[in-house]
Design an enzyme around this catalytic site. Sequence first.
Site, PDB file in Angstrom:
ATOM      1  N   ASP A  11       2.212  -9.531   8.625  1.00 15.10           N
ATOM      2  CA  ASP A  11       0.752  -9.659   8.577  1.00 15.10           C
ATOM      3  C   ASP A  11       0.412 -11.155   8.516  1.00 15.10           C
ATOM      4  O   ASP A  11      -0.013 -11.679   7.486  1.00 15.10           O
ATOM      5  CB  ASP A  11       0.213  -8.917   7.356  1.00 15.10           C
ATOM      6  N   MET A  30       0.843  -1.203   0.000  1.00 17.85           N
ATOM      7  CA  MET A  30       0.000   0.000   0.000  1.00 17.85           C
ATOM      8  C   MET A  30       0.879   1.256   0.000  1.00 17.85           C
ATOM      9  O   MET A  30       0.410   2.353   0.319  1.00 17.85           O
ATOM     10  CB  MET A  30      -0.936   0.001   1.211  1.00 17.85           C
ATOM     11  N   GLN A  41     -10.459  -2.648   2.264  1.00 15.78           N
ATOM     12  CA  GLN A  41      -9.977  -3.324   3.474  1.00 15.78           C
ATOM     13  C   GLN A  41      -9.977  -2.420   4.702  1.00 15.78           C
ATOM     14  O   GLN A  41      -9.546  -2.816   5.772  1.00 15.78           O
ATOM     15  CB  GLN A  41      -8.592  -3.945   3.247  1.00 15.78           C
ATOM     16  N   HIS A  71       9.147  -3.425   3.441  1.00 15.06           N
ATOM     17  CA  HIS A  71       8.727  -3.618   2.046  1.00 15.06           C
ATOM     18  C   HIS A  71       9.942  -3.939   1.166  1.00 15.06           C
ATOM     19  O   HIS A  71       9.888  -4.809   0.299  1.00 15.06           O
ATOM     20  CB  HIS A  71       8.080  -2.335   1.499  1.00 15.06           C
ATOM     21  N   LEU A 115       6.600   3.161   1.562  1.00 10.29           N
ATOM     22  CA  LEU A 115       7.552   2.049   1.639  1.00 10.29           C
ATOM     23  C   LEU A 115       8.628   2.274   2.698  1.00 10.29           C
ATOM     24  O   LEU A 115       9.103   3.395   2.893  1.00 10.29           O
ATOM     25  CB  LEU A 115       8.218   1.840   0.270  1.00 10.29           C
ATOM     26  N   HIS A 116       8.970   1.180   3.368  1.00  9.16           N
ATOM     27  CA  HIS A 116      10.043   1.190   4.363  1.00  9.16           C
ATOM     28  C   HIS A 116      10.897  -0.061   4.152  1.00  9.16           C
ATOM     29  O   HIS A 116      10.640  -0.843   3.217  1.00  9.16           O
ATOM     30  CB  HIS A 116       9.466   1.256   5.787  1.00  9.16           C
TER      31      HIS A 116
HETATM   32  P1  AMP Z   1       1.427  -2.955   3.456  1.00  8.22           P
HETATM   33  O1  AMP Z   1       1.974  -1.897   2.566  1.00  8.22           O
HETATM   34  O2  AMP Z   1       1.401  -2.588   4.901  1.00  8.22           O
HETATM   35  O3  AMP Z   1       0.119  -3.520   2.949  1.00  8.22           O
HETATM   36  O4  AMP Z   1       2.463  -4.159   3.384  1.00  8.22           O
HETATM   37  C1  AMP Z   1       2.832  -4.714   2.146  1.00  8.22           C
HETATM   38  C2  AMP Z   1       3.612  -5.981   2.396  1.00  8.22           C
HETATM   39  O5  AMP Z   1       4.783  -5.671   3.148  1.00  8.22           O
HETATM   40  C3  AMP Z   1       2.819  -7.011   3.221  1.00  8.22           C
HETATM   41  O6  AMP Z   1       3.036  -8.304   2.697  1.00  8.22           O
HETATM   42  C4  AMP Z   1       3.403  -6.857   4.586  1.00  8.22           C
HETATM   43  O7  AMP Z   1       3.312  -8.024   5.377  1.00  8.22           O
HETATM   44  C5  AMP Z   1       4.848  -6.530   4.268  1.00  8.22           C
HETATM   45  N1  AMP Z   1       5.468  -5.859   5.409  1.00  8.22           N
HETATM   46  C6  AMP Z   1       5.012  -4.765   6.067  1.00  8.22           C
HETATM   47  N2  AMP Z   1       5.801  -4.481   7.121  1.00  8.22           N
HETATM   48  C7  AMP Z   1       6.789  -5.408   7.135  1.00  8.22           C
HETATM   49  C8  AMP Z   1       7.906  -5.667   7.978  1.00  8.22           C
HETATM   50  N3  AMP Z   1       8.188  -4.912   9.038  1.00  8.22           N
HETATM   51  N4  AMP Z   1       8.704  -6.720   7.672  1.00  8.22           N
HETATM   52  C9  AMP Z   1       8.441  -7.508   6.603  1.00  8.22           C
HETATM   53  N5  AMP Z   1       7.393  -7.324   5.770  1.00  8.22           N
HETATM   54  C10 AMP Z   1       6.578  -6.296   6.031  1.00  8.22           C
END
Ligand code: AMP
Length: 285
Positions: A156, A33, A64, A40, A36-37
């Site tokens: 997640d 989403m 969601q 990601h 990015l960090h």
């Molecule tokens: P999001 O942008 O929050 O929907 O996350 C996108 C993807 O990045 C999902 O598969 C998350 O599980 C993964 N993700 C988010 N935070 C982390 C993290 N700290 N370590 C590893 N994967 C992550």
Amino acid sequence: MQILRTVQELRSWTKSTRAIFGDSAKLGLVPTMGALHAGHLSLVRAAMDECSAVVVSIFVNPTQFGPSEDFDRYPRTFAADCALLEAESAQFEIAVFAPSVDELYPKGAKTFVEVDELSSRLDGHSRPGHFRGVATIVAKLLIVAAADRAYFGQKDAAQVAVIRRLTADLLIPTKIIICPIVREANGLALSSRNAYLTPEQREQALVLSRALRTIKSKFAAGEHSTTALKKAALEVFAEEPVVRLDFVEFVEWETLKPVESITEGNLCALAAYVGSTRLIDNLIF
Ligand code: AMP
């Protein structure tokens, strides 16, 4: 780096990339989403290691989010996200898929993906409809990208269970790859929502990973009873009373059904509010 805005553009990218790399092509999809960090980016790196080309989707999926949740204020940092991916992708074929809401939910859309039972457990219990939105968007992305592998974070963990179930049930051939949780040195799991926290709240938020570490060490010392492990976690949370625990649960990872005694591969998931920010974290035994 190509920026793809439409479903048609993504389909063409997949087709032309397969033509370039031939029969041995491995295409990777990393759904996000945005905002990015390093968490990601760990998914992007894993995808680059294993695939010939990678598409990262950046889409804040409205279905969601609940009506009183943070869809409107969710961080949107598209230019910075592209810069990070650009820096990662030197000499590598990486594309960004950043469609509009109308592109992924055509006018009059009525079809949703519901993963029975799992969708109402853990976060699905606290956030009704959340996993219906997740399952729907992930199914759309998997179908359109038609990648060989899709990368998700263990961060997640309940979402992982929902996605594994949905790909098996809908006969989607994309292999689902799960990457470990990336944390700050102090233990805080990286999350786009950490941007909402004040410096003081970031300290308070450490209680989540602290509780997990306590559970892990008690388990390592031989404690397998979830009643006892939960009690230990609640004691840690009691040290930080401003943090409101949503749940701490011990479940079978595949089904998200509660377990009474831990065996290898079980999941401990927790969620808590720091101020109005809901954070999640977990460990796999
Ligand atoms: P999001 O942008 O929050 O929907 O996350 C996108 C993807 O990045 C999902 O598969 C998350 O599980 C993964 N993700 C988010 N935070 C982390 C993290 N700290 N370590 C590893 N994967 C992550």
